[in-house]
Design an enzyme around this catalytic site. Sequence first.
Site, PDB file in Angstrom:
ATOM      1  N   HIS A   1      91.502  25.637  79.589  1.00  0.00           N
ATOM      2  CA  HIS A   1      91.973  26.962  80.012  1.00  0.00           C
ATOM      3  C   HIS A   1      90.975  28.044  79.592  1.00  0.00           C
ATOM      4  O   HIS A   1      90.593  28.901  80.408  1.00  0.00           O
ATOM      5  CB  HIS A   1      93.345  27.227  79.387  1.00  0.00           C
ATOM      6  N   GLU A   2      90.525  28.014  78.321  1.00  0.00           N
ATOM      7  CA  GLU A   2      89.590  29.027  77.828  1.00  0.00           C
ATOM      8  C   GLU A   2      88.252  28.972  78.571  1.00  0.00           C
ATOM      9  O   GLU A   2      87.672  30.007  78.916  1.00  0.00           O
ATOM     10  CB  GLU A   2      89.354  28.847  76.320  1.00  0.00           C
TER      11      GLU A   2
ATOM     12  N   HIS B   1      88.228  30.661  81.923  1.00  0.00           N
ATOM     13  CA  HIS B   1      87.927  32.100  81.929  1.00  0.00           C
ATOM     14  C   HIS B   1      86.424  32.324  82.107  1.00  0.00           C
ATOM     15  O   HIS B   1      86.001  33.228  82.831  1.00  0.00           O
ATOM     16  CB  HIS B   1      88.387  32.740  80.613  1.00  0.00           C
TER      17      HIS B   1
ATOM     18  N   GLU C   1      95.010  34.745  83.686  1.00  0.00           N
ATOM     19  CA  GLU C   1      95.636  33.647  82.938  1.00  0.00           C
ATOM     20  C   GLU C   1      96.129  32.550  83.891  1.00  0.00           C
ATOM     21  O   GLU C   1      95.955  31.357  83.621  1.00  0.00           O
ATOM     22  CB  GLU C   1      96.801  34.176  82.096  1.00  0.00           C
TER      23      GLU C   1
END
Length: 467
Positions: free
Chosen positions: A327-328, A331, A407
């Site tokens: 997920h990070e 970004h 997100e």
Amino acid sequence: MVETIFDLPVEKQIFYAVLGFSWTVYLWEAYLSYRQRRIYRSTTHVPQELGKIMDSETFEKSRLYQLDKSNFSFWSGLYSETEGTLILLLGGIPFLWGVAGSVTARFGFSPDYEITQSLVFLTLATLFSAFTGLPWSLYNTFVIEEKHGFNQQTLGFFLKDAVKKFVVTQCILLPVTSLLLYIIKIGGDYFFIYAWLFTLAVSLVLVTIYADYIAPLFDKFTPLPEGELKTEIETMAKSISFPLTKVYVVEGSKRSSHSNAYFYGFFKNKRIVLFDTLLEDYSPLNKAGDPQPEQPESEETSSESKAKPKNKKQGCNNPEILAVLGHELGHWKLGHTVKNIVISQMNSFLCFSLFAVLIGRKELFVAFGFTDSQPTLIGLMIIFQFIFSPYNELLSFCLTVLSRRFEFQADAFARAMGKASELYSALIKLNKDNLGFPVADWLFSMWHYSHPPLLERLRALGSVKQD
């Protein structure tokens, strides 16, 4: 005949407009918090759709924790707004500027040394803020966080940390402010461009050096040991061409049992930081009940941290850690970090441009009690903090909406990497570990949540079978 605000001198109109807008924002925030507190008070049982996600005991702990935080936020917010109003009404800003002038005069500096007086003013203002905010910070840490099992600090460690933060902040703030004021004074007609370029350079330098030189002053960073987790992190980073150079574990448990993970660095020098409380195998909170061999107690260990966790935290296993990092890294891969920097710098340039237009308006200074002088630092404070406040509120809301969109996109990126199931379970674990309350008022959520509520994220990930 009734006198209206429009019949007042323009400086009075400015003053009361600023004060009125400030209280309007406060009342709006208080109304939103009231709506959310109603949710905390009325939702006493796990909703049916959450039955397989959260047990009733954790749900109740989360409800009480968030209710305490909301009540604390109400009273601290009321105090802050009242304090700010009294400072404006009683002329606190010009008074403190006068005190700063008296201090500099004692050391032989005339009023012509405006930058020196500005630095003294800034130091006094931050000292005042630190002292008035200290009781609230103490209550939050040693009553609310302590009560709900998150605080791991002693009073001595807390106070030492506060002093260290103040000193480090001043060491950065004062030189940067003095240079910025100097640039504004000598920059001529295009000073706003030079001022913007200077703040851009400072922000890039601080982001570059923060984790290597500033953060280690407060927390211990150690490289993640060689092993399966590190190998898998490096493999995943390589698969999306993320230029990873180091992976650190930060000793966050010394301060709090909340968990987190982030990456930082520019260009080809990226580092990943994992909180020890995030790692199931590394968190001392999970090892508290295990028999440990006797070790000599160091002075630092005994005085600065507590080995008394009240709630055993789950943390995440290795596949879940990789999903969180997926997920990070999403970004980064999707350009969210660059987009945020671009938006921030466009906003900064716009604000400096408007500042250049407004700084010559004497009525802005008169409105806040400066009838005889127009100090540059005071101009920055008045324009950026007060005059721009409606624009800042609108921008903040737009960035919150954009953040939620980012997100969802980062979650979708992790899902595309085949980590939907692991991210699903990791989000549930992290929500439990941090006592996040999964039910939110729609208006409160829309205004405040930079991250989507748990249920929305889980639905977006899809129906993933859980063990």
